[in-house]
Design an enzyme around this catalytic site. Structure first.
Site, PDB file in Angstrom:
ATOM      1  N   THR A 288      38.151  61.603  36.483  1.00 35.30           N
ATOM      2  CA  THR A 288      36.805  62.049  37.006  1.00 35.30           C
ATOM      3  C   THR A 288      36.010  60.998  37.123  1.00 35.30           C
ATOM      4  O   THR A 288      35.806  60.122  36.663  1.00 35.30           O
ATOM      5  CB  THR A 288      36.518  63.082  35.792  1.00 35.30           C
ATOM      6  OG1 THR A 288      37.385  64.146  35.691  1.00 35.30           O
ATOM      7  CG2 THR A 288      35.177  63.812  36.302  1.00 35.30           C
ATOM      8  N   PHE A 290      32.101  60.068  37.389  1.00 35.91           N
ATOM      9  CA  PHE A 290      30.633  60.421  36.903  1.00 35.91           C
ATOM     10  C   PHE A 290      29.657  59.660  37.456  1.00 35.91           C
ATOM     11  O   PHE A 290      29.816  58.173  38.018  1.00 35.91           O
ATOM     12  CB  PHE A 290      30.578  60.275  35.598  1.00 35.91           C
ATOM     13  CG  PHE A 290      31.464  61.026  34.782  1.00 35.91           C
ATOM     14  CD1 PHE A 290      31.252  62.271  34.197  1.00 35.91           C
ATOM     15  CD2 PHE A 290      32.758  60.829  34.348  1.00 35.91           C
ATOM     16  CE1 PHE A 290      32.064  63.175  33.595  1.00 35.91           C
ATOM     17  CE2 PHE A 290      33.873  61.555  33.800  1.00 35.91           C
ATOM     18  CZ  PHE A 290      33.463  62.668  33.207  1.00 35.91           C
TER      19      PHE A 290
HETATM   20  O1  LIG Z   1      33.636  69.856  30.317  1.00 36.79           O
HETATM   21  C1  LIG Z   1      33.472  68.924  30.222  1.00 36.79           C
HETATM   22  O2  LIG Z   1      34.089  68.256  28.996  1.00 36.79           O
HETATM   23  C2  LIG Z   1      32.749  68.050  31.150  1.00 36.79           C
HETATM   24  O3  LIG Z   1      32.251  66.617  30.987  1.00 36.79           O
HETATM   25  C3  LIG Z   1      32.799  68.585  32.401  1.00 36.79           C
HETATM   26  C4  LIG Z   1      34.043  68.033  33.476  1.00 36.79           C
HETATM   27  C5  LIG Z   1      33.771  68.473  35.004  1.00 36.79           C
HETATM   28  O4  LIG Z   1      32.738  69.053  35.222  1.00 36.79           O
HETATM   29  O5  LIG Z   1      34.436  68.202  35.760  1.00 36.79           O
HETATM   30  C6  LIG Z   1      34.223  66.607  33.368  1.00 36.79           C
HETATM   31  C7  LIG Z   1      35.589  66.051  33.322  1.00 36.79           C
HETATM   32  C8  LIG Z   1      36.733  67.253  33.340  1.00 36.79           C
HETATM   33  O6  LIG Z   1      37.247  66.802  34.850  1.00 36.79           O
HETATM   34  C9  LIG Z   1      36.489  68.571  33.288  1.00 36.79           C
HETATM   35  C10 LIG Z   1      35.132  68.942  32.830  1.00 36.79           C
END
Ligand SMILES: O=C(O)C(=O)C[C@]1(C(=O)O)C=C[C@@H](O)C=C1
Length: 405
Positions: A288, A290
């Site tokens: 992911t 950010f």
């Molecule tokens: O729900 C979480 O823990 C988040 O930080 C959000 C979130 C997202 O929105 O993509 C972040 C990383 C993962 O891909 C899954 C969920």
């Protein structure tokens, strides 16, 4: 007043008929069933929230009236299981929750901060969320501040309650988080950094539960999507929540033995859940990305790898996007991401041509990341060139690339 106790609103859990949607906000209403686990009394006591928000903080009258909850009222703790350990652990968990920061919601953002010794970073979710881990990766010494919604994360920075925000923008499996692209435009914050993180999901359950006992699994829609094949094999019902750690929190608070959560191992520790399976994402490389946002931009340098993010719109016409992208190719600038979003204020462009009939187009905004610093002349010339053909152009930030993966 400091003793005021507050209730988090009824906890709604979305039951998604299809997990191919990425975010709650993208869910089609018909496909979503709301399950009600009853009132949550987890982050309750104002005295225990972050130092800076406490001292003089008083809840608005309307909120008090809506939230008449006594601190010791444990009636909401569902005793869904039998006499096994889950229930006891759940009660202990309630005590511990009072020590955790409570997510900020939009109505509460207007209280002013006081003691500020560390960098404070807002994120959406509750402690143990991947977004919190991303903030800690970028700023290991930071103080993390949980927020209810993405919009609240932006507002927390704008109102000077925190210094920075961290937001998930895209995942290697689930794709873009469209809501955050839209919010980048509606708010005037600057991108000052990026964090890429491998997301290893755990299947969590109440202590003593075996994974074969699970009938349903709660998590964030992105996480459910990232683990879809594995969950289909387990044959469990997928239920979606606001964030992964929030799912772990619900399972622990409700004490439901046949419901698991997909979240980080850290969320499991925080909420007293057991790890039933590790790395359950379908793709081992589940990454992911950010972004870190701040009120002020950083002054970009050239001493390391930089990325610049922009958003622009173009006039209608053949090849306009091709020409726009050529300004980067001509200067040997690599593009790392392009995303298009509809223009909400002017969604349709109507071309009235009596010979060909009436054509209607969606009008788009293009979000683009390119690999160069705004301190480099080639990036400045490329944007100068793009400006000649763009109806609208904004630089969202020029920031160091995360090359640590
Ligand atoms: O729900 C979480 O823990 C988040 O930080 C959000 C979130 C997202 O929105 O993509 C972040 C990383 C993962 O891909 C899954 C969920």
């Amino acid at each position: 007043m400091a003793d005021l106790v507050r209730t988090v609103p009824i906890c709604k859990v979305y039951c998604a008929a299809s997990s191919s949607h990425h975010r709650c906000s993208n869910y089609h209403p018909q496909k979503v069933r709301f399950l009600d686990f009853g009132p949550r009394k987890d982050f309750l006591n104002l005295r225990t929230v972050n130092k800076w928000e406490c001292a003089s903080r008083v809840l608005p009258e309307t909120q008090k009236a809506n939230s008449p909850v006594e601190e010791d009222d444990k009636s909401s703790v569902s005793q869904g299981g039998n006499e096994e350990t889950g229930i006891t652990r759940t009660r202990e968990f309630h005590k511990d929750l009072n020590a955790l920061p409570r997510p900020l919601s939009a109505t509460e953002l207007y209280y002013s901060p006081s003691d500020r010794s560390k960098v404070r970073i807002a994120y959406q979710g509750v402690p143990g969320a991947y977004s919190e881990a991303a903030a800690l990766k970028a700023y290991p010494e930071c103080e993390t501040v949980p927020c209810d919604q993405f919009e609240d994360v932006f507002k927390a920075v704008e109102l000077w309650l925190v210094d920075k925000a961290v937001l998930p923008m895209e995942n290697s499996v689930g794709g873009s988080v469209h809501r955050n692209y839209d919010l980048l435009l509606f708010h005037r914050l600057h991108i000052v950094g990026e964090v890429q993180m491998v997301v290893n999901h755990c299947l969590l359950g109440l202590p003593g539960v075996r994974k074969e006992e699970l009938k349903s699994v709660l998590s964030h829609p992105q996480a459910l999507f990232q683990c879809e094949a594995t969950l289909n094999k387990f044959g469990v019902v997928k239920l979606s929540t606001n964030d992964t750690a929030g799912a772990a929190q619900i399972v622990a608070a409700e004490g439901v033995r046949d419901t698991g959560a997909i979240a980080s191992a850290r969320a499991g520790e925080i909420y007293g859940l057991q790890v039933l399976a590790e790395n359950i994402q379908d793709n081992a490389d589940n990454i992911t990305r950010f972004l870190i946002l701040a009120r002020e931009p950083i002054i970009p340098g050239t001493g390391r790898a930089y990325k610049t993010s922009i958003v622009f719109s173009l006039e209608e016409g053949p090849g306009v996007l091709f020409k726009a992208l050529a300004v980067f190719a001509l200067r040997d600038i690599n593009l790392s991401k392009i995303e298009s979003r509809p223009q909400r204020n002017r969604p349709l462009r109507i071309v009235d041509d009596s010979n060909k009939g009436r054509a209607m187009y969606f009008d788009y905004l293009f979000y683009l990341d390119f690999e160069a610093s705004m301190a480099e002349p080639r990036a400045q010339y490329a944007l100068g060139h793009l400006q000649e053909m763009a109806k609208f152009l904004r630089v969202l930030g020029s920031y160091p690339m995360d090359t640590t993966l």
